[in-house]
Scaffold this active site. Structure first.
Site, PDB file in Angstrom:
ATOM      1  N   CYS A 113       0.817  -1.223   0.000  1.00 30.49           N
ATOM      2  CA  CYS A 113       0.000   0.000   0.000  1.00 30.49           C
ATOM      3  C   CYS A 113       0.849   1.272   0.000  1.00 30.49           C
ATOM      4  CB  CYS A 113      -0.934   0.009   1.201  1.00 30.49           C
ATOM      5  SG  CYS A 113      -1.976  -1.436   1.274  1.00 30.49           S
ATOM      6  N   HIS A 253      -3.703   6.964   2.409  1.00 30.66           N
ATOM      7  CA  HIS A 253      -4.038   5.659   1.834  1.00 30.66           C
ATOM      8  C   HIS A 253      -5.411   5.253   2.381  1.00 30.66           C
ATOM      9  CE1 HIS A 253      -4.156   1.547   0.809  1.00 30.66           C
ATOM     10  NE2 HIS A 253      -3.855   1.082   2.014  1.00 30.66           N
ATOM     11  N   ASN A 283      -9.959  -0.789  -0.303  1.00 29.45           N
ATOM     12  CA  ASN A 283      -8.507  -0.628  -0.231  1.00 29.45           C
ATOM     13  C   ASN A 283      -7.894  -1.133  -1.540  1.00 29.45           C
ATOM     14  OD1 ASN A 283      -5.773  -0.858   0.224  1.00 29.45           O
ATOM     15  ND2 ASN A 283      -5.955  -1.917   2.188  1.00 29.45           N
TER      16      ASN A 283
HETATM   17  N1  ACO Z   1     -18.172  -9.379   8.747  1.00 32.82           N
HETATM   18  C1  ACO Z   1     -18.646  -9.650  10.006  1.00 32.82           C
HETATM   19  N2  ACO Z   1     -17.829  -9.906  11.042  1.00 32.82           N
HETATM   20  C2  ACO Z   1     -16.504  -9.901  10.800  1.00 32.82           C
HETATM   21  C3  ACO Z   1     -15.962  -9.646   9.527  1.00 32.82           C
HETATM   22  C4  ACO Z   1     -16.867  -9.386   8.475  1.00 32.82           C
HETATM   23  N3  ACO Z   1     -16.452  -9.113   7.206  1.00 32.82           N
HETATM   24  N4  ACO Z   1     -14.618  -9.700   9.601  1.00 32.82           N
HETATM   25  C5  ACO Z   1     -14.314  -9.988  10.876  1.00 32.82           C
HETATM   26  N5  ACO Z   1     -15.450 -10.125  11.601  1.00 32.82           N
HETATM   27  C6  ACO Z   1     -15.575 -10.432  13.024  1.00 32.82           C
HETATM   28  C7  ACO Z   1     -14.350 -11.148  13.550  1.00 32.82           C
HETATM   29  O1  ACO Z   1     -14.425 -12.532  13.318  1.00 32.82           O
HETATM   30  C8  ACO Z   1     -14.429 -10.791  15.026  1.00 32.82           C
HETATM   31  O2  ACO Z   1     -15.371 -11.637  15.648  1.00 32.82           O
HETATM   32  P1  ACO Z   1     -15.080 -12.249  17.121  1.00 32.82           P
HETATM   33  O3  ACO Z   1     -14.962 -11.029  18.015  1.00 32.82           O
HETATM   34  O4  ACO Z   1     -16.267 -13.098  17.368  1.00 32.82           O
HETATM   35  O5  ACO Z   1     -13.784 -12.992  16.984  1.00 32.82           O
HETATM   36  C9  ACO Z   1     -15.003  -9.381  15.026  1.00 32.82           C
HETATM   37  O6  ACO Z   1     -15.638  -9.210  13.751  1.00 32.82           O
HETATM   38  C10 ACO Z   1     -13.962  -8.303  15.210  1.00 32.82           C
HETATM   39  O7  ACO Z   1     -12.858  -8.562  14.353  1.00 32.82           O
HETATM   40  P2  ACO Z   1     -11.595  -7.633  14.353  1.00 32.82           P
HETATM   41  O8  ACO Z   1     -10.558  -8.212  13.404  1.00 32.82           O
HETATM   42  O9  ACO Z   1     -11.142  -7.347  15.750  1.00 32.82           O
HETATM   43  O10 ACO Z   1     -12.205  -6.297  13.715  1.00 32.82           O
HETATM   44  P3  ACO Z   1     -11.545  -4.899  13.576  1.00 32.82           P
HETATM   45  O11 ACO Z   1     -12.387  -3.894  14.201  1.00 32.82           O
HETATM   46  O12 ACO Z   1     -10.081  -4.906  13.896  1.00 32.82           O
HETATM   47  O13 ACO Z   1     -11.675  -4.657  11.990  1.00 32.82           O
HETATM   48  C11 ACO Z   1     -10.255  -4.677  10.037  1.00 32.82           C
HETATM   49  C12 ACO Z   1     -10.990  -5.502  11.085  1.00 32.82           C
HETATM   50  C13 ACO Z   1     -11.305  -3.912   9.255  1.00 32.82           C
HETATM   51  C14 ACO Z   1      -9.506  -5.620   9.118  1.00 32.82           C
HETATM   52  C15 ACO Z   1      -9.282  -3.685  10.719  1.00 32.82           C
HETATM   53  O14 ACO Z   1      -8.537  -4.366  11.690  1.00 32.82           O
HETATM   54  C16 ACO Z   1      -8.330  -3.016   9.754  1.00 32.82           C
HETATM   55  O15 ACO Z   1      -8.731  -2.227   8.942  1.00 32.82           O
HETATM   56  N6  ACO Z   1      -7.002  -3.255   9.892  1.00 32.82           N
HETATM   57  C17 ACO Z   1      -5.975  -2.574   9.152  1.00 32.82           C
HETATM   58  C18 ACO Z   1      -5.874  -3.006   7.733  1.00 32.82           C
HETATM   59  C19 ACO Z   1      -4.738  -2.273   7.057  1.00 32.82           C
HETATM   60  O16 ACO Z   1      -4.491  -1.097   7.255  1.00 32.82           O
HETATM   61  N7  ACO Z   1      -3.969  -2.959   6.205  1.00 32.82           N
HETATM   62  C20 ACO Z   1      -2.808  -2.338   5.609  1.00 32.82           C
HETATM   63  C21 ACO Z   1      -2.892  -2.263   4.192  1.00 32.82           C
HETATM   64  S1  ACO Z   1      -3.227  -3.782   3.352  1.00 32.82           S
HETATM   65  C22 ACO Z   1      -1.918  -4.088   2.253  1.00 32.82           C
HETATM   66  O17 ACO Z   1      -0.840  -3.632   2.428  1.00 32.82           O
HETATM   67  C23 ACO Z   1      -2.180  -4.991   1.058  1.00 32.82           C
END
Ligand code: ACO
Length: 326
Positions: A113, A253, A283
């Site tokens: 990214c 980003h 993204n």
């Molecule tokens: N729909 C419904 N529920 C979901 C989904 C979904 N699509 N995805 C995860 N959940 C659930 C999980 O299983 C979890 O359930 P549990 O509590 O029963 O275990 C709950 O939702 C919370 O999951 P988290 O992973 O803690 O959710 P979070 O609030 O952290 O959001 C996310 C996840 C959106 C991925 C976030 O962490 C994020 O944006 N992270 C950063 C991503 C990023 O910046 N990446 C860098 C660039 S990517 C690259 O370089 C290619």
């Protein structure tokens, strides 16, 4: 020393729209969950047969045209991507052929990214040193090809697209003031595709175990992203004796609206000064900043004399920023 500037921009996203509602039918998720946690409503997915260089070609054609130059005037092509057409040759070489940019040296860079900012830093330095005069920089991804459509924790996040910029010599006030790129390889496993490279070549086992798809420790990545984006933005501004309030626009980003809001808050920037289009595209990794920049230029959100800050964070882990006087 020469100064470098962004002469023009261009972008392209595939026509095919996939909404959160459509994803509800594929995995156990909901439009509410996706929108609340990420800010995404829909994303573009490349059509069957459409590869990264096809998206890059459309964005590049537009940037070359807007710069008022010919493809033959380009002396370098840098493509930032982690989802190129094939392992080798580089997508930049395939793009060079398509554009007829026969006088360019062409190569890819992989910083996920952060790729566009890494590329901007390379281009800026080639221009400043006088070694090159007209560089095409493209951020392009076909992430849908590496997305596990059975994994709800990642498949709702990504989209495909391309953004391009022509970087050249500045003969006026507008310039790339500074770029800063950083990385911490100790967190390489936070976002990765386990197989398909020399560590785990493709085999029946890697396919059966779904190891050719993106794996991400989302929560851990989120925390590092907020911390590093805030510190790199402040460092870049401070080094160049600017205050956040002097920025006309922050172009971050587009990975997660909550990361963007947290960074803006720590910089004390109102959300009107932040470019956001994650709702439409998700993204798009290396493509997200140049797509957002092109949209900002086309909609008049960036004007001559404005200070703008680009910043990105991604797999590696990598991060970076670019301070620009438009
Ligand atoms: N729909 C419904 N529920 C979901 C989904 C979904 N699509 N995805 C995860 N959940 C659930 C999980 O299983 C979890 O359930 P549990 O509590 O029963 O275990 C709950 O939702 C919370 O999951 P988290 O992973 O803690 O959710 P979070 O609030 O952290 O959001 C996310 C996840 C959106 C991925 C976030 O962490 C994020 O944006 N992270 C950063 C991503 C990023 O910046 N990446 C860098 C660039 S990517 C690259 O370089 C290619």
């Amino acid at each position: 020393m020469n100064k470098a500037k962004i002469i023009s921009t261009g972008s392209y996203v595939p026509e095919n729209i996939v909404t959160n509602r459509q994803l509800e039918k594929k995995v156990d998720t909901s439009d509410e969950w996706i929108f609340e946690r990420t800010g995404i409503r829909e994303r573009r997915i490349a059509l069957k047969g459409q590869a990264a260089s096809d998206l890059a070609y459309e964005a590049s054609k537009s940037a070359v045209k807007k710069a008022g130059i010919k493809a033959k005037d380009l002396d370098m092509i840098i493509v930032a991507t982690v989802t190129g057409d094939m392992q080798f040759p580089s997508t930049a070489c395939i793009l060079q052929d398509r554009l007829g940019a026969s006088n360019a040296a062409a190569f890819d860079i992989g910083a996920a990214c952060s790729g566009f900012i890494y590329g901007l830093s390379i281009a800026e330095n080639f221009i400043k040193s006088g070694a090159r005069e007209k560089i095409l920089l493209v951020g392009v991804e076909a992430l849908s090809r590496y997305t596990d459509w059975e994994d709800r924790t990642t498949c709702v996040l990504f989209g495909d697209g391309a953004g391009a910029a022509i970087i050249g010599l500045s003969t006026d006030d507008s310039c790339i003031i500074a770029t800063d790129i950083q990385s911490d390889g100790s967190m390489w496993d936070y976002i990765h595709v386990p197989a398909g490279g020399s560590r785990k070549p493709c085999s029946k086992e890697t396919v059966d175990k779904r190891l050719h798809f993106i794996r991400m420790k989302g929560n851990e990545t989120f925390k590092v992203a907020v911390k590093t984006l805030e510190s790199i933005a402040l460092e870049t501004l401070e080094k160049n004796k600017l205050k956040p309030s002097q920025l006309s626009l922050l172009i971050p980003h587009q990975a997660n609206l909550r990361i963007i809001q947290a960074t803006a808050k720590r910089l004390g920037l109102p959300m009107e000064k932040v470019m956001i289009n994650i709702e439409k595209y998700g993204n798009t990794s290396a493509a997200s900043i140049p797509i957002a920049l092109d949209e900002a230029v086309n909609t008049g959100r960036v004007r001559s004399g404005d200070y703008i800050l680009l910043e990105a964070f991604g797999a590696g882990l990598t991060w970076g920023s670019a301070l620009i006087k438009w």
